[in-house]
Write an enzyme that holds these catalytic residues in place. Structure first.
Site, PDB file in Angstrom:
ATOM      1  N   LYS A   3       0.825  -1.209   0.000  1.00  0.00           N
ATOM      2  CA  LYS A   3       0.000   0.000   0.000  1.00  0.00           C
ATOM      3  C   LYS A   3       0.864   1.267   0.000  1.00  0.00           C
ATOM      4  O   LYS A   3       2.060   1.220   0.301  1.00  0.00           O
ATOM      5  CB  LYS A   3      -0.942  -0.027   1.210  1.00  0.00           C
ATOM      6  CG  LYS A   3      -1.968  -1.164   1.146  1.00  0.00           C
ATOM      7  CD  LYS A   3      -3.002  -1.016   2.259  1.00  0.00           C
ATOM      8  CE  LYS A   3      -4.057  -2.111   2.176  1.00  0.00           C
ATOM      9  NZ  LYS A   3      -5.109  -1.925   3.197  1.00  0.00           N
ATOM     10  N   TYR A  43     -11.983  -1.824  -4.307  1.00  0.00           N
ATOM     11  CA  TYR A  43     -12.577  -2.025  -2.976  1.00  0.00           C
ATOM     12  C   TYR A  43     -14.104  -1.909  -3.004  1.00  0.00           C
ATOM     13  O   TYR A  43     -14.712  -1.635  -1.960  1.00  0.00           O
ATOM     14  CB  TYR A  43     -11.984  -1.032  -1.981  1.00  0.00           C
ATOM     15  CG  TYR A  43     -10.617  -1.448  -1.458  1.00  0.00           C
ATOM     16  CD1 TYR A  43     -10.490  -2.536  -0.594  1.00  0.00           C
ATOM     17  CD2 TYR A  43      -9.460  -0.775  -1.813  1.00  0.00           C
ATOM     18  CE1 TYR A  43      -9.255  -2.938  -0.101  1.00  0.00           C
ATOM     19  CE2 TYR A  43      -8.208  -1.159  -1.324  1.00  0.00           C
ATOM     20  CZ  TYR A  43      -8.128  -2.243  -0.470  1.00  0.00           C
ATOM     21  OH  TYR A  43      -6.902  -2.637   0.021  1.00  0.00           O
ATOM     22  N   ASN A 106      -2.189   0.407   6.536  1.00  0.00           N
ATOM     23  CA  ASN A 106      -1.729  -0.851   7.131  1.00  0.00           C
ATOM     24  C   ASN A 106      -0.828  -1.670   6.214  1.00  0.00           C
ATOM     25  O   ASN A 106      -0.782  -2.888   6.296  1.00  0.00           O
ATOM     26  CB  ASN A 106      -2.904  -1.663   7.690  1.00  0.00           C
ATOM     27  CG  ASN A 106      -3.870  -2.109   6.630  1.00  0.00           C
ATOM     28  OD1 ASN A 106      -3.708  -1.786   5.454  1.00  0.00           O
ATOM     29  ND2 ASN A 106      -4.882  -2.866   7.023  1.00  0.00           N
ATOM     30  N   HIS A 109      -2.066  -5.390   1.384  1.00  0.00           N
ATOM     31  CA  HIS A 109      -3.355  -6.050   1.143  1.00  0.00           C
ATOM     32  C   HIS A 109      -3.095  -7.483   0.713  1.00  0.00           C
ATOM     33  O   HIS A 109      -2.160  -7.740  -0.040  1.00  0.00           O
ATOM     34  CB  HIS A 109      -4.120  -5.326   0.021  1.00  0.00           C
ATOM     35  CG  HIS A 109      -5.248  -6.130  -0.529  1.00  0.00           C
ATOM     36  ND1 HIS A 109      -6.470  -6.210   0.100  1.00  0.00           N
ATOM     37  CD2 HIS A 109      -5.339  -6.935  -1.620  1.00  0.00           C
ATOM     38  CE1 HIS A 109      -7.272  -7.013  -0.603  1.00  0.00           C
ATOM     39  NE2 HIS A 109      -6.604  -7.463  -1.644  1.00  0.00           N
ATOM     40  N   GLU A 120      -8.598 -10.156  -8.473  1.00  0.00           N
ATOM     41  CA  GLU A 120      -7.649  -9.073  -8.190  1.00  0.00           C
ATOM     42  C   GLU A 120      -6.402  -9.184  -9.069  1.00  0.00           C
ATOM     43  O   GLU A 120      -5.850  -8.171  -9.495  1.00  0.00           O
ATOM     44  CB  GLU A 120      -7.317  -9.071  -6.688  1.00  0.00           C
ATOM     45  CG  GLU A 120      -8.556  -8.693  -5.875  1.00  0.00           C
ATOM     46  CD  GLU A 120      -8.392  -8.778  -4.367  1.00  0.00           C
ATOM     47  OE1 GLU A 120      -7.299  -9.152  -3.880  1.00  0.00           O
ATOM     48  OE2 GLU A 120      -9.371  -8.468  -3.658  1.00  0.00           O
TER      49      GLU A 120
HETATM   50  P1  GDP Z   1      -7.847  -6.869   5.308  1.00  0.00           P
HETATM   51  O1  GDP Z   1      -8.348  -8.071   4.540  1.00  0.00           O
HETATM   52  O2  GDP Z   1      -7.049  -7.245   6.532  1.00  0.00           O
HETATM   53  O3  GDP Z   1      -7.099  -5.880   4.441  1.00  0.00           O
HETATM   54  O4  GDP Z   1      -9.132  -6.119   5.886  1.00  0.00           O
HETATM   55  P2  GDP Z   1     -10.590  -5.829   5.262  1.00  0.00           P
HETATM   56  O5  GDP Z   1     -10.783  -6.536   3.967  1.00  0.00           O
HETATM   57  O6  GDP Z   1     -11.580  -6.055   6.349  1.00  0.00           O
HETATM   58  O7  GDP Z   1     -10.573  -4.246   5.000  1.00  0.00           O
HETATM   59  C1  GDP Z   1      -9.921  -3.738   3.859  1.00  0.00           C
HETATM   60  C2  GDP Z   1      -9.108  -2.546   4.248  1.00  0.00           C
HETATM   61  O8  GDP Z   1      -9.979  -1.506   4.694  1.00  0.00           O
HETATM   62  C3  GDP Z   1      -8.144  -2.772   5.404  1.00  0.00           C
HETATM   63  O9  GDP Z   1      -6.919  -3.322   5.029  1.00  0.00           O
HETATM   64  C4  GDP Z   1      -7.973  -1.370   5.954  1.00  0.00           C
HETATM   65  O10 GDP Z   1      -7.007  -0.652   5.170  1.00  0.00           O
HETATM   66  C5  GDP Z   1      -9.333  -0.754   5.713  1.00  0.00           C
HETATM   67  N1  GDP Z   1     -10.135  -0.831   6.947  1.00  0.00           N
HETATM   68  C6  GDP Z   1     -10.736  -1.921   7.485  1.00  0.00           C
HETATM   69  N2  GDP Z   1     -11.387  -1.605   8.615  1.00  0.00           N
HETATM   70  C7  GDP Z   1     -11.207  -0.272   8.790  1.00  0.00           C
HETATM   71  C8  GDP Z   1     -11.646   0.659   9.767  1.00  0.00           C
HETATM   72  O11 GDP Z   1     -12.340   0.320  10.726  1.00  0.00           O
HETATM   73  N3  GDP Z   1     -11.248   1.968   9.592  1.00  0.00           N
HETATM   74  C9  GDP Z   1     -10.477   2.354   8.539  1.00  0.00           C
HETATM   75  N4  GDP Z   1     -10.123   3.654   8.413  1.00  0.00           N
HETATM   76  N5  GDP Z   1     -10.041   1.508   7.588  1.00  0.00           N
HETATM   77  C10 GDP Z   1     -10.405   0.215   7.720  1.00  0.00           C
END
Ligand code: GDP
Length: 131
Positions: A3, A43, A106, A109, A120
């Site tokens: 990222k 996304y 973070n 991905h 993807e």
């Molecule tokens: P991942 O599979 O661990 O990447 O997590 P998810 O698929 O649940 O979410 C996709 C991305 O959305 C995450 O990697 C974070 O960058 C973002 N994200 C998820 N939850 C939150 C949240 O509660 N707040 C914010 N700001 N970003 C979030």
């Protein structure tokens, strides 16, 4: 995908090294960036979530590195390698523990299923870019 935060903070090489040492084969690799439209498309599954606009803004804020990786049990093993979504909850030694600062920035991905990995991978790469 590495990222924008991790790329901007100079962690691309270290993260690729962790991935290779974790036993993943790099099938395709690309240094590029996402427009907000393309980030929104990538996304789209999160379109109804409250953080969607922030996520799209962040993911289009700078260059990223996209990759297709191959390994037995790749989805689960990559999740173990990268750690929890929230870096403050990621296990020591994971990529998010080492290189990420917040739940939105973070570092990395990973696809959450073989089916989404196909989708993807096709989002970023043509057949001629895979080895
Ligand atoms: P991942 O599979 O661990 O990447 O997590 P998810 O698929 O649940 O979410 C996709 C991305 O959305 C995450 O990697 C974070 O960058 C973002 N994200 C998820 N939850 C939150 C949240 O509660 N707040 C914010 N700001 N970003 C979030």
């Amino acid at each position: 995908m590495i990222k924008p935060d991790a790329v901007a903070n100079g962690h691309t090489g270290a993260i690729l090294d962790d991935i290779i040492k974790g036993g993943f084969k790099i099938v395709a690799l690309k240094y590029t960036s996402l427009s907000s439209a393309k980030a929104g498309e990538f996304y789209a599954v999160h379109a109804e979530r409250p953080f969607y606009n922030d996520l799209v803004g962040f993911m289009s804020s700078g260059p990223i590195v996209a990759a297709i990786l191959e390994k037995d049990n790749a989805i689960e093993d990559f999740r173990t390698l990268i750690g929890a979504t929230d870096p403050s909850k990621a296990d020591a030694g994971t990529i998010r523990n080492k290189y990420a600062k917040s739940i939105d920035a973070n570092a990395i991905h990973g696809s959450d299923s073989d089916e989404n990995a196909q989708i993807e991978g096709n989002f970023f790469f043509s057949a001629f870019e895979r080895f």
